[in-house]
Enzyme design. Structure first.
Site, PDB file in Angstrom:
ATOM      1  N   ASP A  31       0.835  -1.208   0.000  1.00 46.15           N
ATOM      2  CA  ASP A  31       0.000   0.000   0.000  1.00 46.15           C
ATOM      3  C   ASP A  31       0.869   1.256   0.000  1.00 46.15           C
ATOM      4  O   ASP A  31       1.628   1.494   0.954  1.00 46.15           O
ATOM      5  CB  ASP A  31      -0.893  -0.026   1.245  1.00 46.15           C
ATOM      6  CG  ASP A  31      -2.104   0.866   1.110  1.00 46.15           C
ATOM      7  OD1 ASP A  31      -2.238   1.532   0.082  1.00 46.15           O
ATOM      8  OD2 ASP A  31      -2.920   0.889   2.048  1.00 46.15           O
ATOM      9  N   ASP A  32       0.780   2.058  -1.068  1.00 43.23           N
ATOM     10  CA  ASP A  32       1.464   3.356  -1.173  1.00 43.23           C
ATOM     11  C   ASP A  32       2.980   3.249  -1.299  1.00 43.23           C
ATOM     12  O   ASP A  32       3.697   4.223  -1.009  1.00 43.23           O
ATOM     13  CB  ASP A  32       1.131   4.261   0.030  1.00 43.23           C
ATOM     14  CG  ASP A  32      -0.299   4.769   0.015  1.00 43.23           C
ATOM     15  OD1 ASP A  32      -1.058   4.387  -0.894  1.00 43.23           O
ATOM     16  OD2 ASP A  32      -0.663   5.552   0.915  1.00 43.23           O
ATOM     17  N   CYS A  71      -5.985   3.979  -3.966  1.00 42.91           N
ATOM     18  CA  CYS A  71      -6.211   2.605  -3.516  1.00 42.91           C
ATOM     19  C   CYS A  71      -7.429   1.907  -4.129  1.00 42.91           C
ATOM     20  O   CYS A  71      -7.292   0.924  -4.853  1.00 42.91           O
ATOM     21  CB  CYS A  71      -6.378   2.583  -2.000  1.00 42.91           C
ATOM     22  SG  CYS A  71      -5.095   3.412  -1.067  1.00 42.91           S
ATOM     23  N   HIS A 133     -10.598  -2.931   1.181  1.00 37.52           N
ATOM     24  CA  HIS A 133     -10.919  -1.571   0.729  1.00 37.52           C
ATOM     25  C   HIS A 133     -11.840  -1.535  -0.497  1.00 37.52           C
ATOM     26  O   HIS A 133     -11.769  -0.608  -1.302  1.00 37.52           O
ATOM     27  CB  HIS A 133      -9.634  -0.788   0.439  1.00 37.52           C
ATOM     28  CG  HIS A 133      -9.797   0.686   0.700  1.00 37.52           C
ATOM     29  ND1 HIS A 133      -8.812   1.617   0.440  1.00 37.52           N
ATOM     30  CD2 HIS A 133     -10.849   1.408   1.205  1.00 37.52           C
ATOM     31  CE1 HIS A 133      -9.216   2.822   0.776  1.00 37.52           C
ATOM     32  NE2 HIS A 133     -10.458   2.730   1.238  1.00 37.52           N
ATOM     33  N   ASP A 337      -0.002  -0.579  -4.901  1.00 36.17           N
ATOM     34  CA  ASP A 337      -1.317  -0.194  -5.428  1.00 36.17           C
ATOM     35  C   ASP A 337      -1.329   1.213  -6.011  1.00 36.17           C
ATOM     36  O   ASP A 337      -2.296   1.607  -6.661  1.00 36.17           O
ATOM     37  CB  ASP A 337      -2.410  -0.346  -4.366  1.00 36.17           C
ATOM     38  CG  ASP A 337      -2.248   0.605  -3.185  1.00 36.17           C
ATOM     39  OD1 ASP A 337      -1.183   1.247  -3.069  1.00 36.17           O
ATOM     40  OD2 ASP A 337      -3.184   0.716  -2.374  1.00 36.17           O
TER      41      ASP A 337
END
Length: 578
Positions: A31-32, A71, A133, A337
């Site tokens: 993530d990120d 995301c 998510h 992502d």
């Protein structure tokens, strides 16, 4: 004689091919994570030996890109192989670009086909560990309409929403939009206003009734805001195992260790396979968190600590694959992502808590390269030449058709699938299915188009809209995540055009008055029009009335306290510090 030869050939086929085990599929999505955050993509200070080992044993995809840059839509694209707008996961003007409540009523529609459904139909055991998510409920807190188990996964352990600042006590995501908006400051402000009102009352400026009315209003508003901020973590931050809430609110400190433990156990339980495991990290999204062993482990502060603990986790999981003798039979895919979150600064310490974008412009939320180009690695010993780098145009949407090919399943024929099978490219067998055009979305708007002419090595990129930056930075103006519409973007009547192959940093636009510019743009416009015409209108899952808090959809363990801890777990592994 002919029958003998025929029988021999049939026996040879049965012994050598028919019994061949289909490969396991292991997918890592971080993530990120910025493209320059790991060693094999150029970082020489943050230590990522396990990810680097994956690259050394497989292939780096140097121009792997997402269709969006945040995301929720990108995760929909990864799962379905389709542009998020086709699933209704694309925000319109004034709408938030991601799901922000577990008790919202939008999500990835059940009529979408995910790679997990394809693998499950092919006889695979499928598991998902980590961040989802993509929605949870539609009408009631027990329908689980958008839950991972309704999208082809047999097992789920993780976060139905995401890791938010609010999940860390003392952190508040709203501060990205309103700096300093936290309970202590609200109480200080309320006190100052209350004292001022009292002075006005004593001096006769305010009457008694007006004074008490305003004082009651200020006190009740401050109290309500403090309660809302404190409850945000309880409502949004919890861990689920399948359909059950096992921890609320989330305890972050050892969350990565628990995710790792779950992944290792899933692989061991399904070692006789085949299996598909989707390992979706909560790292390196803020709030940043580490187990004690990884605190101050990196010279790059908390963010570096997070990357290095995530790398450790990859190593632990891959060690189990090797221990069980499954390495040669496992296709591994590693990616992020979206790009690094440039707006992330710790409001208390001032420390930058986002990632590194290297030579690229922009970051998360933007269609500049820093937001859409991600560090992707594929590994499959015996099939992918170790240590190679591939500069062809690829997309994270390619995962679904690739998984379908690996598991012997079928790509859906009743809808448009935008991804391409990666196997011909990464295994150097057959003619690669290359992308000629890739469209980069911000919400429901195409902000940029990538164009790779046939029989050409050059990739062009045209920007139709670009985000407005805070002066002196590449971070978007006044927001936690970049907006896609209106006053927050610059519309280019003559699109900015870059030769991404030779100018990956997008620093030298091609002159709009040149013949080259006119020739390239002439090819892009008709395909953009054709692409937009292919987008069917579907329900918008991110529209305001779906992406708001709805109390009747809220999950709550140990009602009415909404408080529980996972108590039946003993972590098997002991982190080895590298």
């Amino acid at each position: 004689m002919g029958r003998l030869w025929g029988g021999f050939i049939l026996q040879f086929f049965v012994l050598n091919f028919a019994s061949a085990r289909p490969p396991n599929v292991l997918l890592f999505v971080v993530d990120d994570l910025g493209i320059a955050d790991v060693g094999c993509f150029g970082n020489d200070t943050i230590k990522t030996p396990n990810i680097d080992r994956l690259a050394a044993q497989g292939a780096r995809l140097l121009q792997d890109v997402h269709p969006d840059s945040v995301c929720t839509p990108n995760r929909a694209a990864i799962l379905t192989g389709r542009y998020p707008v086709r699933s209704g996961i694309a925000s319109d003007r004034g709408q938030v670009r991601v799901f922000i409540f577990t008790a919202a009523s939008g999500g990835l529609p059940q009529n979408e086909t995910t790679f997990a459904e394809i693998a499950s139909a092919a006889g695979y055991k499928t598991g998902m560990i980590g961040k989802w998510h993509l929605g949870l409920h539609s009408s009631s807190s027990s329908d689980f309409h958008f839950h991972p188990l309704k999208h082809g996964f047999h097992y789920f352990y993780g976060l139905p929403l995401t890791n938010l600042r609010d999940c860390d006590p003392g952190n508040y995501v709203v501060e990205l939009v309103i700096p300093g908006f936290r309970p202590t400051n609200i109480l200080i402000a309320a006190t100052i206003i209350g004292v001022t009102l009292h002075i006005c009352y004593l001096t006769g400026v305010l009457g008694k009734c007006v004074f008490y009315f305003l004082l009651t209003l200020i006190v009740s508003t401050a109290f309500a805001l403090c309660v809302i901020l404190s409850m945000f973590a309880v409502f949004n931050c919890f861990v689920m195992k399948n359909y059950d809430v096992v921890e609320q609110p989330t305890i972050l400190e050892n969350l990565t260790m628990r995710f790792t433990d779950e992944a290792m156990n899933f692989i061991r339980s399904n070692k006789d396979g085949p299996f598909l495991l989707y390992m979706s990290y909560a790292k390196v999204h803020t709030a940043l968190f580490n187990t004690e062993r990884f605190v101050n482990h990196s010279i790059h502060g908390s963010y570096g600590d997070n990357v290095e603990e995530m790398d450790w986790s990859v190593g632990q999981i891959m060690a189990v694959v090797e221990e069980l003798g499954l390495k040669e039979d496992t296709f591994v895919y590693f990616t992020s992502d979206n790009g690094p979150h440039l707006e992330e600064v710790n409001p208390l310490t001032g420390e930058y808590e986002g990632g590194w974008k290297g030579i690229y412009r922009g970051g998360k939320g933007q269609c500049w390269e820093g937001g859409v180009r991600v560090p992707t690695i594929v590994s499959w010993p015996g099939h992918i030449t170790p240590g190679i780098s591939l500069d062809q145009l690829t997309s994270t949407m390619d995962l679904l058709p690739t998984v379908a090919k690996l598991v012997g399943g079928d790509v859906p024929q009743d809808r448009t699938v935008d991804g391409k099978d990666l196997l011909p490219l990464v295994t150097n067998k057959g003619q690669p299915s290359s992308h000629e055009f890739i469209f980069h979305y911000c919400g429901n708007q195409v902000h940029a188009v990538r164009y790779n002419p046939k029989n050409s090595n050059v990739v062009w990129k045209a920007h139709f809209m670009t985000p407005k930056w805070t002066k002196g930075t590449e971070a978007c103006i006044g927001q936690g995540v970049c907006n896609c519409h209106g006053k927050y973007v610059t519309i280019h009547d003559s699109p900015l055009l870059f030769d991404i192959t030779n100018d990956p940093s997008e620093s030298s636009p091609i002159g709009a008055d040149t013949a080259l510019y006119q020739e390239v743009i002439k090819q892009i416009y008709p395909m953009l029009k054709k692409h937009k015409a292919s987008i069917k209108i579907v329900p918008n899952q991110l529209e305001r009335h779906k992406n708001i808090f709805k109390p009747w959809l809220q999950m709550c363990c140990n009602f009415p306290f909404c408080s529980c801890k996972e108590t039946d777990r003993e972590l098997e592994h002991n982190p080895k510090i590298l």
